[in-house]
Motif scaffolding. Sequence first.
Motif, PDB file in Angstrom:
ATOM      1  N   PHE A   1       0.810  -1.216   0.000  1.00  0.00           N
ATOM      2  CA  PHE A   1       0.000   0.000   0.000  1.00  0.00           C
ATOM      3  C   PHE A   1       0.844   1.268   0.000  1.00  0.00           C
ATOM      4  O   PHE A   1       1.854   1.354   0.682  1.00  0.00           O
ATOM      5  CB  PHE A   1      -0.928   0.031   1.221  1.00  0.00           C
ATOM      6  CG  PHE A   1      -2.155  -0.826   1.057  1.00  0.00           C
ATOM      7  CD1 PHE A   1      -3.266  -0.337   0.378  1.00  0.00           C
ATOM      8  CD2 PHE A   1      -2.194  -2.110   1.568  1.00  0.00           C
ATOM      9  CE1 PHE A   1      -4.386  -1.122   0.220  1.00  0.00           C
ATOM     10  CE2 PHE A   1      -3.313  -2.905   1.412  1.00  0.00           C
ATOM     11  CZ  PHE A   1      -4.425  -2.413   0.738  1.00  0.00           C
ATOM     12  N   VAL A   2       0.371   2.246  -0.769  1.00  0.00           N
ATOM     13  CA  VAL A   2       0.935   3.593  -0.770  1.00  0.00           C
ATOM     14  C   VAL A   2      -0.010   4.516  -0.013  1.00  0.00           C
ATOM     15  O   VAL A   2       0.397   5.336   0.793  1.00  0.00           O
ATOM     16  CB  VAL A   2       1.134   4.108  -2.216  1.00  0.00           C
ATOM     17  CG1 VAL A   2       1.607   5.561  -2.221  1.00  0.00           C
ATOM     18  CG2 VAL A   2       2.101   3.216  -2.973  1.00  0.00           C
ATOM     19  N   ASP A   3      -1.309   4.354  -0.294  1.00  0.00           N
ATOM     20  CA  ASP A   3      -2.366   5.077   0.415  1.00  0.00           C
ATOM     21  C   ASP A   3      -3.627   4.220   0.326  1.00  0.00           C
ATOM     22  O   ASP A   3      -3.585   3.128  -0.254  1.00  0.00           O
ATOM     23  CB  ASP A   3      -2.550   6.494  -0.161  1.00  0.00           C
ATOM     24  CG  ASP A   3      -3.020   6.515  -1.597  1.00  0.00           C
ATOM     25  OD1 ASP A   3      -3.909   5.716  -1.962  1.00  0.00           O
ATOM     26  OD2 ASP A   3      -2.508   7.346  -2.376  1.00  0.00           O
ATOM     27  N   PRO A   4      -4.764   4.668   0.888  1.00  0.00           N
ATOM     28  CA  PRO A   4      -5.953   3.810   0.931  1.00  0.00           C
ATOM     29  C   PRO A   4      -6.477   3.327  -0.430  1.00  0.00           C
ATOM     30  O   PRO A   4      -7.234   2.359  -0.486  1.00  0.00           O
ATOM     31  CB  PRO A   4      -6.989   4.689   1.629  1.00  0.00           C
ATOM     32  CG  PRO A   4      -6.179   5.592   2.488  1.00  0.00           C
ATOM     33  CD  PRO A   4      -4.950   5.884   1.692  1.00  0.00           C
ATOM     34  N   HIS A   5      -6.077   3.957  -1.517  1.00  0.00           N
ATOM     35  CA  HIS A   5      -6.567   3.530  -2.831  1.00  0.00           C
ATOM     36  C   HIS A   5      -5.445   3.231  -3.823  1.00  0.00           C
ATOM     37  O   HIS A   5      -5.708   3.024  -5.009  1.00  0.00           O
ATOM     38  CB  HIS A   5      -7.488   4.601  -3.428  1.00  0.00           C
ATOM     39  CG  HIS A   5      -8.770   4.751  -2.678  1.00  0.00           C
ATOM     40  ND1 HIS A   5      -9.800   3.834  -2.774  1.00  0.00           N
ATOM     41  CD2 HIS A   5      -9.187   5.698  -1.803  1.00  0.00           C
ATOM     42  CE1 HIS A   5     -10.802   4.224  -1.992  1.00  0.00           C
ATOM     43  NE2 HIS A   5     -10.453   5.344  -1.390  1.00  0.00           N
ATOM     44  N   THR A   6      -4.188   3.184  -3.354  1.00  0.00           N
ATOM     45  CA  THR A   6      -3.055   2.998  -4.259  1.00  0.00           C
ATOM     46  C   THR A   6      -2.096   1.948  -3.729  1.00  0.00           C
ATOM     47  O   THR A   6      -1.799   1.920  -2.535  1.00  0.00           O
ATOM     48  CB  THR A   6      -2.277   4.330  -4.429  1.00  0.00           C
ATOM     49  OG1 THR A   6      -3.193   5.376  -4.745  1.00  0.00           O
ATOM     50  CG2 THR A   6      -1.220   4.220  -5.515  1.00  0.00           C
TER      51      THR A   6
ATOM     52  N   THR B   1       1.667  -0.354  -4.856  1.00  0.00           N
ATOM     53  CA  THR B   1       2.739  -0.640  -5.807  1.00  0.00           C
ATOM     54  C   THR B   1       2.786  -2.156  -5.976  1.00  0.00           C
ATOM     55  O   THR B   1       2.638  -2.894  -4.996  1.00  0.00           O
ATOM     56  CB  THR B   1       4.103  -0.133  -5.311  1.00  0.00           C
ATOM     57  OG1 THR B   1       4.368  -0.679  -4.010  1.00  0.00           O
ATOM     58  CG2 THR B   1       4.139   1.383  -5.271  1.00  0.00           C
TER      59      THR B   1
ATOM     60  N   THR C   1       2.445   1.182 -10.358  1.00  0.00           N
ATOM     61  CA  THR C   1       1.533   1.788  -9.381  1.00  0.00           C
ATOM     62  C   THR C   1       0.114   1.677  -9.909  1.00  0.00           C
ATOM     63  O   THR C   1      -0.169   2.030 -11.056  1.00  0.00           O
ATOM     64  CB  THR C   1       1.903   3.266  -9.146  1.00  0.00           C
ATOM     65  OG1 THR C   1       3.260   3.329  -8.676  1.00  0.00           O
ATOM     66  CG2 THR C   1       0.989   3.894  -8.109  1.00  0.00           C
TER      67      THR C   1
ATOM     68  N   THR D   1      -4.328   1.740  -8.867  1.00  0.00           N
ATOM     69  CA  THR D   1      -5.344   2.235  -7.939  1.00  0.00           C
ATOM     70  C   THR D   1      -6.580   1.353  -7.987  1.00  0.00           C
ATOM     71  O   THR D   1      -6.869   0.712  -9.003  1.00  0.00           O
ATOM     72  CB  THR D   1      -5.748   3.688  -8.291  1.00  0.00           C
ATOM     73  OG1 THR D   1      -6.270   3.722  -9.619  1.00  0.00           O
ATOM     74  CG2 THR D   1      -4.571   4.634  -8.165  1.00  0.00           C
TER      75      THR D   1
END
Length: 201
Positions: free
Chosen positions: A114-119, A121, A131, A133
């Motif tokens: 996870f990179v953020d809640p919707h992204t 790698t 990357t 989403t």
Amino acid sequence: FDYDLFVIGAGSGGVRAARMAAGMGARVAIAEDRYMGGTCVNVGCIPKKLMHQAGILGESFSDAKEFGWKIASEGHDWQKMVQSIGDHIGSLNFGYRTALRDNNVTYLNAYGAFVDPHTITATKKNGKIETLTADKFVIAVGGRPSYLDAPGAEECCIKSDDIFSLQEAPGKTLCVGASYISLETAGFLTALGYDTTVAIR
């Protein structure tokens, strides 16, 4: 978003979730960096049951003689067993990939993070990073065995996963722990004729 649903982990649960969501019209991707089909198919239930069956067949020789069968055994070929089980698992892996493709699920042989809640790698074995989403995620990563926290453990031991692809018979074996995995492994090793001990805390 690139996808409506992104599944991290292609074990039994992850593959089923991906297929069901795609069957309802969702745009779905799934990432797995280790085994298609997960623990059960590759280093759990399936190879364990097949090795157990090999042990049962060996034990049946003595029973068969008592019931009048004139049977001779030349012993057990560990490498042949491992190869045959590996071939069977390979066919199951192919079946999982085909089922995903037939349901329009994008499969990535990559490590999802996870990179953020919707992204996330997705890192492939060659180091290439993509990357992506998604609106929703399913985390179905399962677990992995680990070495004991003891001197010499990594040099002198194997993990339970490793027994299924071991190219040479293990010989005299100590199974550390009394989980079902340890006990089942001890059971089929004993049935195959190896001196096996279980250490229980």
